[in-house]
Design a protein around this motif. Structure first.
Motif, PDB file in Angstrom:
ATOM      1  N   VAL A  82      -1.666  -4.608  -0.586  1.00 13.37           N
ATOM      2  CA  VAL A  82      -1.166  -5.990  -0.634  1.00 13.37           C
ATOM      3  C   VAL A  82       0.363  -6.012  -0.545  1.00 13.37           C
ATOM      4  O   VAL A  82       1.034  -5.182  -1.158  1.00 13.37           O
ATOM      5  N   ASP A  83       0.904  -6.958   0.198  1.00 11.90           N
ATOM      6  CA  ASP A  83       2.360  -7.138   0.288  1.00 11.90           C
ATOM      7  C   ASP A  83       2.850  -7.728  -1.037  1.00 11.90           C
ATOM      8  O   ASP A  83       2.356  -8.777  -1.461  1.00 11.90           O
ATOM      9  N   VAL A  84       3.838  -7.078  -1.695  1.00 15.14           N
ATOM     10  CA  VAL A  84       4.239  -7.544  -3.038  1.00 15.14           C
ATOM     11  C   VAL A  84       4.849  -8.940  -3.008  1.00 15.14           C
ATOM     12  O   VAL A  84       4.786  -9.664  -3.994  1.00 15.14           O
ATOM     13  N   LEU A  85       5.452  -9.318  -1.892  1.00 10.45           N
ATOM     14  CA  LEU A  85       6.092 -10.637  -1.872  1.00 10.45           C
ATOM     15  C   LEU A  85       5.122 -11.749  -1.478  1.00 10.45           C
ATOM     16  O   LEU A  85       5.020 -12.770  -2.149  1.00 10.45           O
ATOM     17  N   SER A  86       4.374 -11.539  -0.380  1.00 10.39           N
ATOM     18  CA  SER A  86       3.515 -12.632   0.096  1.00 10.39           C
ATOM     19  C   SER A  86       2.132 -12.623  -0.551  1.00 10.39           C
ATOM     20  O   SER A  86       1.417 -13.616  -0.515  1.00 10.39           O
ATOM     21  N   GLY A  87       1.726 -11.463  -1.124  1.00  5.90           N
ATOM     22  CA  GLY A  87       0.391 -11.366  -1.711  1.00  5.90           C
ATOM     23  C   GLY A  87      -0.703 -11.219  -0.662  1.00  5.90           C
ATOM     24  O   GLY A  87      -1.896 -11.217  -0.974  1.00  5.90           O
TER      25      GLY A  87
ATOM     26  N   VAL B  65      -1.391  -0.455  -9.052  1.00  8.97           N
ATOM     27  CA  VAL B  65      -0.715  -1.585  -9.708  1.00  8.97           C
ATOM     28  C   VAL B  65      -1.784  -2.484 -10.323  1.00  8.97           C
ATOM     29  O   VAL B  65      -2.641  -3.019  -9.620  1.00  8.97           O
ATOM     30  N   GLU B  66      -1.740  -2.637 -11.664  1.00  9.26           N
ATOM     31  CA  GLU B  66      -2.807  -3.394 -12.338  1.00  9.26           C
ATOM     32  C   GLU B  66      -2.301  -4.528 -13.226  1.00  9.26           C
ATOM     33  O   GLU B  66      -3.092  -5.323 -13.701  1.00  9.26           O
ATOM     34  N   THR B  67      -0.984  -4.566 -13.488  1.00  5.46           N
ATOM     35  CA  THR B  67      -0.502  -5.629 -14.387  1.00  5.46           C
ATOM     36  C   THR B  67       0.572  -6.459 -13.681  1.00  5.46           C
ATOM     37  O   THR B  67       1.214  -6.008 -12.731  1.00  5.46           O
ATOM     38  N   ALA B  68       0.773  -7.661 -14.212  1.00  2.00           N
ATOM     39  CA  ALA B  68       1.769  -8.572 -13.633  1.00  2.00           C
ATOM     40  C   ALA B  68       3.171  -7.978 -13.769  1.00  2.00           C
ATOM     41  O   ALA B  68       4.004  -8.106 -12.868  1.00  2.00           O
ATOM     42  N   SER B  69       3.439  -7.289 -14.904  1.00  9.01           N
ATOM     43  CA  SER B  69       4.799  -6.778 -15.095  1.00  9.01           C
ATOM     44  C   SER B  69       5.095  -5.606 -14.147  1.00  9.01           C
ATOM     45  O   SER B  69       6.227  -5.447 -13.689  1.00  9.01           O
ATOM     46  N   GLN B  70       4.056  -4.795 -13.843  1.00 15.39           N
ATOM     47  CA  GLN B  70       4.268  -3.727 -12.846  1.00 15.39           C
ATOM     48  C   GLN B  70       4.607  -4.350 -11.499  1.00 15.39           C
ATOM     49  O   GLN B  70       5.532  -3.906 -10.805  1.00 15.39           O
ATOM     50  N   LEU B  71       3.882  -5.398 -11.161  1.00 12.06           N
ATOM     51  CA  LEU B  71       4.109  -6.080  -9.885  1.00 12.06           C
ATOM     52  C   LEU B  71       5.521  -6.673  -9.838  1.00 12.06           C
ATOM     53  O   LEU B  71       6.233  -6.532  -8.844  1.00 12.06           O
ATOM     54  N   ARG B  72       5.941  -7.320 -10.977  1.00 13.64           N
ATOM     55  CA  ARG B  72       7.294  -7.917 -11.031  1.00 13.64           C
ATOM     56  C   ARG B  72       8.360  -6.856 -10.808  1.00 13.64           C
ATOM     57  O   ARG B  72       9.308  -7.052 -10.045  1.00 13.64           O
TER      58      ARG B  72
END
Length: 400
Positions: free
Chosen positions: A196-201, A387-394
């Protein structure tokens, strides 16, 4: 007198053909079985100990496949000479059996057995085992090419036997046999993990992950059988199957009207030393009408350990075809940046072990930031695994 001599010679010849391996001149399976039976009877009568050591040549198949059967035969002759010299020790051996009755035989293929008679302690067998492994660790020159054979008494090492090992060995043997059949029975399946693209999802790709649909044990993850795949020499056939299967699946998705995204296949680093790999990839793409830019190949950093020049050359051929190469589990293994620069790779993948504790471990934050910076400076894309959590993604969005 002549007739008797001739008959004697003929008898000798028949005995040699029946009991000795023509290639190496060592005793064959038949003679070895007789020697073992005698040895066991003798040990039983005199309360002695004996040991049987099985020796396999680790890279025999590869030499045979890449340099041809002549080279394979030469390798077997050299290896048997080295094993013999270990047993002879200080030239105490007559041709194949020394004064204490030790002997060595070739069972067939690249399998040798050593029989040690009259041992005092199990450690004595371990000592001989160590010497046998050491004798095969030195490189061998076959037809002008230097190759590393390596010998295994249980893969580059050895183990002393105890009864619990017997149960484990039988389990493993059973599983190995089933593994060899799994290919014929189509028991392997691929599961696809989206990328998944981290910016566009948006989903911009996928990775094909192998599973074994086992009749008794259910769905097995790679960790349960890949080490065995490496031991049984199935790495290349399974890798080739995965390439074909991914291309087949992409054709199916396309026929169903699904917008195609690139799909990556994990290959063993040894596969990137196979001269035939570009041909295999090309054939699979052509057979299913899939363009090369939709196929990705992922290998770990260990690709740079052995024959980096060969790997670089094969990687370059794949790159010219349009296949994207990525380095998997980056940061966990050996990375020579000078080779990394020369490899025609498109992306680095950050190992999930660094991503897992991104929120809590400053070291992991530093490592991930450094890998991202390195990748960008080499104009490479970065993929973070697990990547499994919102904070990792941020964190990843902020360090894009």
């Amino acid at each position: 007198g002549h007739d008797i001599t001739r008959r004697k010679e003929a008898e000798e010849e028949i005995r040699r053909l029946a009991y000795y391996d023509p290639l190496t001149g060592l005793p064959n399976r038949l003679l070895f079985t007789e020697q073992l039976t005698r040895g066991i009877a003798h040990a039983g009568r005199h309360g002695g100990k004996l040991a049987v050591i099985f020796v396999d040549l680790d890279n025999f198949k590869r030499v045979n496949d890449t340099l041809g059967h002549r080279a394979g035969d030469e390798l077997l002759r050299i290896a048997s000479g080295r094993l013999l010299s270990v047993l002879r020790g200080h030239d105490t051996m007559s041709r194949h059996v020394d004064n204490s009755g030790h002997s060595i035989a070739r069972l067939g293929g690249d399998e040798f057995t050593v029989l040690l008679n009259g041992l005092h302690r199990p450690e004595d067998a371990a000592l001989v085992a160590q010497r046998l492994v050491a004798a095969l660790a030195e490189p061998v020159v076959v037809q002008g090419t230097e190759v590393f054979v390596g010998g295994s008494i249980g893969r580059g090492g050895f183990q002393l036997f105890d009864p619990s090992m017997n149960a484990r060995a039988l389990d493993r043997l059973h599983l190995e046999t089933q593994l060899r059949r799994a290919m014929e029975r189509n028991e392997f399946v691929l599961h696809y993990q989206p990328r998944v693209d981290v910016l566009s999802g948006r989903i911009i790709g996928a990775e094909a992950l192998i599973r074994w649909q086992h009749a008794e044990h259910g769905l097995l993850p790679p960790g349960d059988f890949i080490p065995m795949v490496e031991d049984t020499g199935l790495v290349i056939p399974i890798g080739e199957w995965a390439i074909g299967e991914v291309c087949r699946q992409m054709a199916v998705w396309r026929a169903q009207g699904v917008q195609p995204v690139p799909v990556a296949v994990n290959l063993a680093s040894t596969h990137l030393r196979e001269q035939g790999l570009p041909m295999v990839v090309h054939a699979a793409l052509t057979r299913h009408g899939v363009e090369a830019s939709l196929l990705g190949i992922e290998v770990t950093e260990s690709i740079l350990l052995a024959d980096p020049e060969v790997s670089i050359e094969i990687a370059a051929k794949l790159c010219v075809m349009g296949v994207q190469l990525s380095i998997d589990d980056f940061g966990t293994g050996y990375s020579s940046l000078s080779y990394l620069k020369r490899l025609p790779i498109a992306a680095l993948k950050i190992d999930r072990s660094f991503v897992r504790d991104l929120d809590t471990d400053p070291d992991d934050e530093a490592i991930v930031s450094a890998i991202i910076a390195l990748a960008h400076s080499l104009k490479l894309k970065v993929v973070a695994e697990g990547v499994e959590t919102a904070s990792q993604l941020r964190f990843l969005q902020n360090h894009k």
